[in-house]
Design an enzyme around this catalytic site. Sequence first.
Site, PDB file in Angstrom:
ATOM      1  N   MET A 136       0.843  -1.194   0.000  1.00 25.80           N
ATOM      2  CA  MET A 136       0.000   0.000   0.000  1.00 25.80           C
ATOM      3  C   MET A 136       0.879   1.245   0.000  1.00 25.80           C
ATOM      4  SD  MET A 136       0.831  -1.024   3.142  1.00 25.80           S
ATOM      5  CE  MET A 136      -0.338  -2.354   3.372  1.00 25.80           C
ATOM      6  N   MET A 188      -4.000  -1.936   5.649  1.00 25.09           N
ATOM      7  CA  MET A 188      -3.516  -3.014   4.805  1.00 25.09           C
ATOM      8  C   MET A 188      -3.978  -2.886   3.359  1.00 25.09           C
ATOM      9  SD  MET A 188      -1.761  -4.670   6.959  1.00 25.09           S
ATOM     10  CE  MET A 188      -1.352  -6.110   5.979  1.00 25.09           C
ATOM     11  N   LYS A 189      -4.638  -1.786   3.009  1.00 27.58           N
ATOM     12  CA  LYS A 189      -5.253  -1.678   1.695  1.00 27.58           C
ATOM     13  C   LYS A 189      -4.442  -0.796   0.734  1.00 27.58           C
ATOM     14  CE  LYS A 189      -8.786  -4.189   2.995  1.00 27.58           C
ATOM     15  NZ  LYS A 189      -8.557  -4.367   4.426  1.00 27.58           N
ATOM     16  N   ASN A 190      -4.914  -0.729  -0.523  1.00 28.32           N
ATOM     17  CA  ASN A 190      -4.189   0.022  -1.548  1.00 28.32           C
ATOM     18  C   ASN A 190      -4.119   1.517  -1.246  1.00 28.32           C
ATOM     19  OD1 ASN A 190      -3.862  -2.358  -2.900  1.00 28.32           O
ATOM     20  ND2 ASN A 190      -5.315  -1.928  -4.524  1.00 28.32           N
TER      21      ASN A 190
END
Length: 378
Positions: free
Chosen positions: A1, A177-179
Amino acid sequence: MPAMGFREWIAAGRAIADGQLSRYGDDAHFTNSFERALSDLTGARHVLTVTSGTGALIAALAAAGIGPGDEVLVPAYTWMATPAAPVMVGAVPVLVDINETLTIDPEDIERKITPYTRAIMPVHMINAPCDMDAIMAIAKKHGLVVIEDACQSVGVTYKGRHLGAIGDLGAFSFNKMKNMNIGEGGAVLTSDDKYFARARSYHDLGAMIRGHEERYNEPEFVGVNMKVTEIQTAMLGVQLKKVQPMLERMRKRRALMAPILAQSKDFRVTPHNDEASAVSLTILAPSKEAAIALQERRGVWNRLRDSSKHVYTNWEPILAKRTFHPKMNPWAWAKREITYTPDMCARTLDILDRTCVVNLGLNYPDFMMRRVAAGIAG
């Protein structure tokens, strides 16, 4: 990310200095600016920023009018928020197998549809898009709503269209934890005016009294509070500018490594529903034991069966049909008996047993990752 850094710190400081922390008000502009930018990027007519990806899923279901007695099809491989979201609006999740693309299997969707099915929730896991052409065709055939869980695939495309903006509604997550990462946050996407008005009403029980808001002739109903602040969206505006360059680096690195890995006799590269724009890279071994052995090779990350609550067998509250109060249990309102067993999606477990994630090594030079791929290939 994309990493959090100085630019996000400056943006948050500007929002604080403005003194208008609520998304509403004449001086608020970070939220409106971010939502317009995300709408422009994805092609969704409306974007509503909320406090989490889970909240986005729940708000999307509420917007679509999903409720007691309804069944919602969800894949057996996804974070537990996906099956939990229908429960929170009074519906029940029905588990569907994945196929080797690691996404919901359209053939099993057809098998799991009943007269009580109201929605399909395809999940684009680890940046791998579902077969949205097939899913949308099935939904049209049966009159179902499609709510894309694109929480793990913000910014990713499928055949030129942005995930989250293909179905009737979509959900993004912005947790760490994401883009896109601001610690926690989410968004609902839709091009349907009615769904947007209902999602906005659900996410803010005072939304309908905001004088500048278009109501699209939708009556007010009781909602909750999922409103974001200007501080969050100020940081999201910075993160949004980082996500496409990051995904392009991932696409190029995947295109470099996948052909090398494809030469291996020990495994296969996981099939993909849109190879040309692929940004995820996993490998499929012939057996569980072979996958475990592959984890010893440099550059191979975790085996997907070890992904905790991303695997349906670890959704203990769902399998036990347990809610916070027995009289608020959607399974008691279902129009047929819904049963869950640990082996009900055996094909999913077999695929997860045999699949490993490959590190794309974005912080390392190409020549090094070619060597890593050759080493994994054996």
